[in-house]
Write a protein that holds these residues in place. Sequence first.
Motif, PDB file in Angstrom:
ATOM      1  N   TYR A   1       0.847  -1.193   0.000  1.00  0.00           N
ATOM      2  CA  TYR A   1       0.000   0.000   0.000  1.00  0.00           C
ATOM      3  C   TYR A   1       0.877   1.234   0.000  1.00  0.00           C
ATOM      4  O   TYR A   1       1.844   1.337   0.749  1.00  0.00           O
ATOM      5  CB  TYR A   1      -0.902   0.003   1.237  1.00  0.00           C
ATOM      6  CG  TYR A   1      -1.711   1.246   1.389  1.00  0.00           C
ATOM      7  CD1 TYR A   1      -2.914   1.382   0.719  1.00  0.00           C
ATOM      8  CD2 TYR A   1      -1.270   2.295   2.185  1.00  0.00           C
ATOM      9  CE1 TYR A   1      -3.670   2.524   0.857  1.00  0.00           C
ATOM     10  CE2 TYR A   1      -2.012   3.436   2.321  1.00  0.00           C
ATOM     11  CZ  TYR A   1      -3.211   3.550   1.656  1.00  0.00           C
ATOM     12  OH  TYR A   1      -3.953   4.688   1.785  1.00  0.00           O
TER      13      TYR A   1
ATOM     14  N   ARG B   1       1.464  -0.844   3.745  1.00  0.00           N
ATOM     15  CA  ARG B   1       2.587  -0.521   2.854  1.00  0.00           C
ATOM     16  C   ARG B   1       3.509  -1.726   2.649  1.00  0.00           C
ATOM     17  O   ARG B   1       4.042  -1.943   1.576  1.00  0.00           O
ATOM     18  CB  ARG B   1       3.414   0.633   3.437  1.00  0.00           C
ATOM     19  CG  ARG B   1       2.757   1.998   3.385  1.00  0.00           C
ATOM     20  CD  ARG B   1       3.784   3.077   3.666  1.00  0.00           C
ATOM     21  NE  ARG B   1       3.163   4.361   3.926  1.00  0.00           N
ATOM     22  CZ  ARG B   1       2.965   4.872   5.137  1.00  0.00           C
ATOM     23  NH1 ARG B   1       3.330   4.180   6.214  1.00  0.00           N
ATOM     24  NH2 ARG B   1       2.392   6.042   5.281  1.00  0.00           N
TER      25      ARG B   1
ATOM     26  N   ARG C   1      -1.211   1.566   8.563  1.00  0.00           N
ATOM     27  CA  ARG C   1      -0.696   2.004   7.260  1.00  0.00           C
ATOM     28  C   ARG C   1       0.644   1.344   6.954  1.00  0.00           C
ATOM     29  O   ARG C   1       0.928   0.971   5.820  1.00  0.00           O
ATOM     30  CB  ARG C   1      -0.561   3.525   7.221  1.00  0.00           C
ATOM     31  CG  ARG C   1      -1.847   4.263   6.929  1.00  0.00           C
ATOM     32  CD  ARG C   1      -1.582   5.677   6.461  1.00  0.00           C
ATOM     33  NE  ARG C   1      -0.857   6.446   7.459  1.00  0.00           N
ATOM     34  CZ  ARG C   1      -1.447   7.164   8.409  1.00  0.00           C
ATOM     35  NH1 ARG C   1      -2.759   7.197   8.501  1.00  0.00           N
ATOM     36  NH2 ARG C   1      -0.717   7.851   9.281  1.00  0.00           N
TER      37      ARG C   1
ATOM     38  N   ILE D   1       0.639   5.604   0.101  1.00  0.00           N
ATOM     39  CA  ILE D   1      -0.249   6.734   0.323  1.00  0.00           C
ATOM     40  C   ILE D   1      -0.465   7.429  -1.009  1.00  0.00           C
ATOM     41  O   ILE D   1       0.484   7.879  -1.646  1.00  0.00           O
ATOM     42  CB  ILE D   1       0.344   7.711   1.348  1.00  0.00           C
ATOM     43  CG1 ILE D   1       0.455   7.021   2.712  1.00  0.00           C
ATOM     44  CG2 ILE D   1      -0.495   8.966   1.461  1.00  0.00           C
ATOM     45  CD1 ILE D   1       1.051   7.891   3.787  1.00  0.00           C
TER      46      ILE D   1
ATOM     47  N   TYR E   1      -7.452   0.341   4.863  1.00  0.00           N
ATOM     48  CA  TYR E   1      -6.753   1.109   3.839  1.00  0.00           C
ATOM     49  C   TYR E   1      -6.769   0.398   2.489  1.00  0.00           C
ATOM     50  O   TYR E   1      -6.925   1.036   1.447  1.00  0.00           O
ATOM     51  CB  TYR E   1      -5.312   1.388   4.278  1.00  0.00           C
ATOM     52  CG  TYR E   1      -5.221   2.512   5.285  1.00  0.00           C
ATOM     53  CD1 TYR E   1      -5.379   3.824   4.886  1.00  0.00           C
ATOM     54  CD2 TYR E   1      -4.999   2.245   6.626  1.00  0.00           C
ATOM     55  CE1 TYR E   1      -5.311   4.855   5.812  1.00  0.00           C
ATOM     56  CE2 TYR E   1      -4.938   3.261   7.560  1.00  0.00           C
ATOM     57  CZ  TYR E   1      -5.091   4.572   7.145  1.00  0.00           C
ATOM     58  OH  TYR E   1      -5.039   5.591   8.062  1.00  0.00           O
TER      59      TYR E   1
END
Length: 276
Positions: A4, A38, A34, A6, A144
């Motif tokens: 992932y 990522r 997050r 941003i 997310y």
Amino acid sequence: MTSYDIQSNREWWAQRWVDVLESFGWRRRLERARNYARQGNVLQIEFKGAKVSALVQGTAPEPYKVSLSLDPFNEEQWQYVIESMSERAIFSAKLLAGEMPQNIEEVFTANGLSLFPLTKFDIHSRCSCPDPANPCKHIGAVYYLLGDRFSEDPFVLFQLRGRTKEQIITALRQMRSVPQEDTIADDAPETATPTSIDLHKFWHYDSQLEPSLVVITPPPGNETVLDVLGPPFKTETSGGQGAIVAQLVQEHLKSIYAQVSQQAVLAAMATGSQEG
């Protein structure tokens, strides 16, 4: 599962999902989530009806099992929503193009509903990890990744509320065809036979219109051709200058469309008053 990142260019509905989650006061937990997203720790996401199942790799050898769902709307609620959607052609056009109309939330709020979660209690999630906090970092990582799925397919958000893409599109087409069928059935005699329609003359009307019945109004929404079709070009100049130029051109064209629309309405009103 890909890692992932941003995204600064998320579709608005995906960004709205992330903003709603972060507004619930989970900032510190979501920061760790997050990082998990990522690093590619979300190994799998599956949709089983209106529920989401995922596998997230944690510190244990075996990945943890995560489940997530929203409260689905019932049949009557979806009926009202789809009826409201069918009354505005721009909604059908954008949804068929795989886009979420900018003001789609108005359809739900007008029927006493909310497409996005209003509170943290609207989200039902579980994780097999020993962390008692909810959301844990494994659930947060799924949050997310769901935002990215929404960007790819906005209908996933509807699916969490209980309707698939096929169900919504089919219902919209049926809604938009029913009034025409009802009108024909009500106006035609029982012994009448269907007549063929000349498509080349469909928009032609030879008789004189009654001026008092003609009402000229501005369009109900503020969307222009640019909003429907998107920017007319893409510029990839280094240093961010291309994005600035594209935004300035976009704003200038919008002002031109607004002026032209206003002048067209005034001109039509003037013509109508002279004919009347």
